[in-house]
Design an enzyme around this catalytic site. Structure first.
Site, PDB file in Angstrom:
ATOM      1  N   SER A  11      37.545  85.203 -68.850  1.00 14.46           N
ATOM      2  CA  SER A  11      36.651  84.960 -70.022  1.00 14.46           C
ATOM      3  C   SER A  11      35.535  85.972 -69.948  1.00 14.46           C
ATOM      4  O   SER A  11      34.428  85.660 -70.593  1.00 14.46           O
ATOM      5  CB  SER A  11      36.401  83.744 -70.317  1.00 14.46           C
ATOM      6  OG  SER A  11      35.717  83.285 -69.264  1.00 14.46           O
ATOM      7  N   GLY A  12      35.794  87.117 -69.165  1.00 13.55           N
ATOM      8  CA  GLY A  12      34.489  88.152 -69.154  1.00 13.55           C
ATOM      9  C   GLY A  12      34.618  89.110 -70.241  1.00 13.55           C
ATOM     10  O   GLY A  12      35.576  88.861 -71.108  1.00 13.55           O
ATOM     11  N   ILE A  13      33.895  90.306 -69.859  1.00 10.15           N
ATOM     12  CA  ILE A  13      33.852  91.308 -70.983  1.00 10.15           C
ATOM     13  C   ILE A  13      35.248  92.037 -70.968  1.00 10.15           C
ATOM     14  O   ILE A  13      35.638  92.309 -72.011  1.00 10.15           O
ATOM     15  CB  ILE A  13      32.746  92.219 -70.613  1.00 10.15           C
ATOM     16  CG1 ILE A  13      31.358  91.671 -70.821  1.00 10.15           C
ATOM     17  CG2 ILE A  13      32.907  93.493 -71.266  1.00 10.15           C
ATOM     18  CD1 ILE A  13      30.446  92.612 -70.234  1.00 10.15           C
ATOM     19  N   ALA A  14      35.938  92.188 -70.081  1.00 14.10           N
ATOM     20  CA  ALA A  14      37.265  92.948 -70.132  1.00 14.10           C
ATOM     21  C   ALA A  14      38.256  91.890 -70.895  1.00 14.10           C
ATOM     22  O   ALA A  14      38.801  92.469 -71.652  1.00 14.10           O
ATOM     23  CB  ALA A  14      37.876  93.034 -68.702  1.00 14.10           C
ATOM     24  N   ASN A  40      31.078  86.548 -64.106  1.00 15.20           N
ATOM     25  CA  ASN A  40      30.107  87.660 -63.509  1.00 15.20           C
ATOM     26  C   ASN A  40      29.472  88.355 -64.722  1.00 15.20           C
ATOM     27  O   ASN A  40      28.362  88.784 -64.710  1.00 15.20           O
ATOM     28  CB  ASN A  40      30.742  88.550 -62.439  1.00 15.20           C
ATOM     29  CG  ASN A  40      30.846  88.164 -61.232  1.00 15.20           C
ATOM     30  OD1 ASN A  40      30.305  87.286 -60.724  1.00 15.20           O
ATOM     31  ND2 ASN A  40      31.696  88.675 -60.431  1.00 15.20           N
ATOM     32  N   ALA A  44      25.457  89.234 -65.695  1.00 16.63           N
ATOM     33  CA  ALA A  44      24.993  90.458 -65.110  1.00 16.63           C
ATOM     34  C   ALA A  44      23.707  90.926 -65.723  1.00 16.63           C
ATOM     35  O   ALA A  44      23.531  90.950 -66.948  1.00 16.63           O
ATOM     36  CB  ALA A  44      26.184  91.462 -65.945  1.00 16.63           C
ATOM     37  N   GLY A  46      22.456  93.869 -64.968  1.00 16.58           N
ATOM     38  CA  GLY A  46      22.229  95.358 -65.087  1.00 16.58           C
ATOM     39  C   GLY A  46      22.783  95.916 -66.747  1.00 16.58           C
ATOM     40  O   GLY A  46      23.335  95.091 -67.223  1.00 16.58           O
ATOM     41  N   ARG A 272      25.638 103.526 -54.526  1.00 17.54           N
ATOM     42  CA  ARG A 272      25.477 102.142 -54.153  1.00 17.54           C
ATOM     43  C   ARG A 272      26.019 102.153 -52.578  1.00 17.54           C
ATOM     44  O   ARG A 272      25.348 101.576 -51.681  1.00 17.54           O
ATOM     45  CB  ARG A 272      26.240 101.208 -54.817  1.00 17.54           C
ATOM     46  CG  ARG A 272      25.599 100.843 -55.987  1.00 17.54           C
ATOM     47  CD  ARG A 272      26.405  99.721 -56.791  1.00 17.54           C
ATOM     48  NE  ARG A 272      25.479  99.401 -58.080  1.00 17.54           N
ATOM     49  CZ  ARG A 272      26.027  98.360 -58.805  1.00 17.54           C
ATOM     50  NH1 ARG A 272      27.132  97.608 -58.550  1.00 17.54           N
ATOM     51  NH2 ARG A 272      25.417  98.049 -59.974  1.00 17.54           N
TER      52      ARG A 272
END
Length: 313
Positions: A11-14, A40, A44, A46, A272
């Site tokens: 159920s995330g952005i993807a 996540n 988020a 960022g 990073r």
């Protein structure tokens, strides 16, 4: 009984992006093992990167991304990502998604590690994930079925074809659902590490299901990570957004040394992996590492001069 054509796990952005692409032509059902906001993506801080300025180009974004990936990237997919990001984000804005703007109505773009130019769109400051997820849920809420608190525990495979899923409901019932197509969008496996800012549900079960079903897994040694989190007495207290360094925050050790100045030409805004290794080396030498925020304007708590940070995966 509804006949679903596509099962989406996660159920995330993807998951919401693919559901939003499919619902007009397919009957879509989405399963998530917790509530739909536990991801996540929702937490988020960022922003989203795209070459939105006239002075910027997708080719420059493409090169920055390859450099940050130490040229291990899939070049074709990286090109698709950086080239199409401009069109996709423009469409989001046209559809009503609000990103932060300055007083003249121009997008307020930030800068993060590995980027040579400012190209990070934020929404509500450090609430980009929440705002974007809320926007996407509003777009699909009446257009597909969302099942919460039902964990997908396996794929049903017949003749080398995935034909459905096995789930465990909130009270332990085992159920089966069938559909011609199943999409796994469950995120990573951050919780296998002792220190992580990933939500508790990010346990890698989607990856394991795919593996058991015979999917080929690639690049398993690479995990999404962030170099700085707030750390005190052995506990993770939250993520310190990379945007803080983009606005003037800098790393220093307990001797007051700005060690990134001698590590990379971008200093504290190096990619990073470079920042994370530099922090680890300082810790290995016995120094604590801090994020100095005295140069960051409009910080919520400017009286706190230092934030202790560590690398995590």
């Amino acid at each position: 009984m509804n006949k679903y054509e596509v099962i989406v796990i996660g159920s995330g952005i993807a998951a919401l992006t693919i559901a939003n692409c499919l619902y007009k032509n397919k009957n879509v059902i989405l399963y998530t093992k917790s509530n739909k906001l536990t991801s996540n993506s929702y937490k988020a801080q960022g922003g989203v990167a795209a070459a939105m300025e006239k002075e910027d180009t997708w080719e420059e974004h493409f090169l920055d991304t390859l450099t940050a990936g130490v040229f291990h990237n899939d070049v074709h997919h990286t090109e698709l990502l950086t080239k199409n990001a401009i069109r996709y984000l423009t469409q989001l804005i046209n559809d009503g998604m609000e990103f932060d703007q300055d007083q003249s109505g121009r997008l307020r773009l930030g800068r993060e590690g590995g980027l040579m130019k400012r190209r990070i769109l934020h929404s509500g400051g450090d609430a980009t994930g929440k705002n974007l997820m809320d926007f996407m849920f509003r777009n699909v809420q009446d257009k597909l079925t969302i099942v919460e608190n039902e964990m997908v525990i396996d794929l049903i495979v017949q003749n080398d074809q995935c034909i459905g899923i096995v789930t465990k409901a909130v009270h332990g019932e085992i159920r089966q659902y069938f559909a011609p197509f199943t999409i796994i969008a469950t995120g990573g496996a951050g919780q296998i590490y002792k220190f992580t800012s990933n939500v508790e549900t990010i346990t890698g079960d989607g990856i394991a299901m795919a593996y058991r079903a015979g999917a080929v897994l690639a690049d398993m040694e690479f995990m999404q990570f962030h170099p700085t989190i707030l750390y005190k007495n052995g506990e993770i207290l939250g993520l310190v957004s990379e945007a803080v360094r983009g606005e003037g925050g800098f790393l220093q050790n307990s001797r007051g040394e700005r060690f990134m100045e001698h590590v990379h030409e971008l200093k504290d805004l190096a990619p990073r992996d470079i920042v994370a290794r530099a922090i680890y080396q300082q810790l290995h030498k016995g120094y604590d590492v801090f994020l100095n925020i005295t140069q960051v304007k409009n910080f919520d708590n400017p009286s706190e001069k230092f934030c202790k940070s560590i690398s995590y995966y």
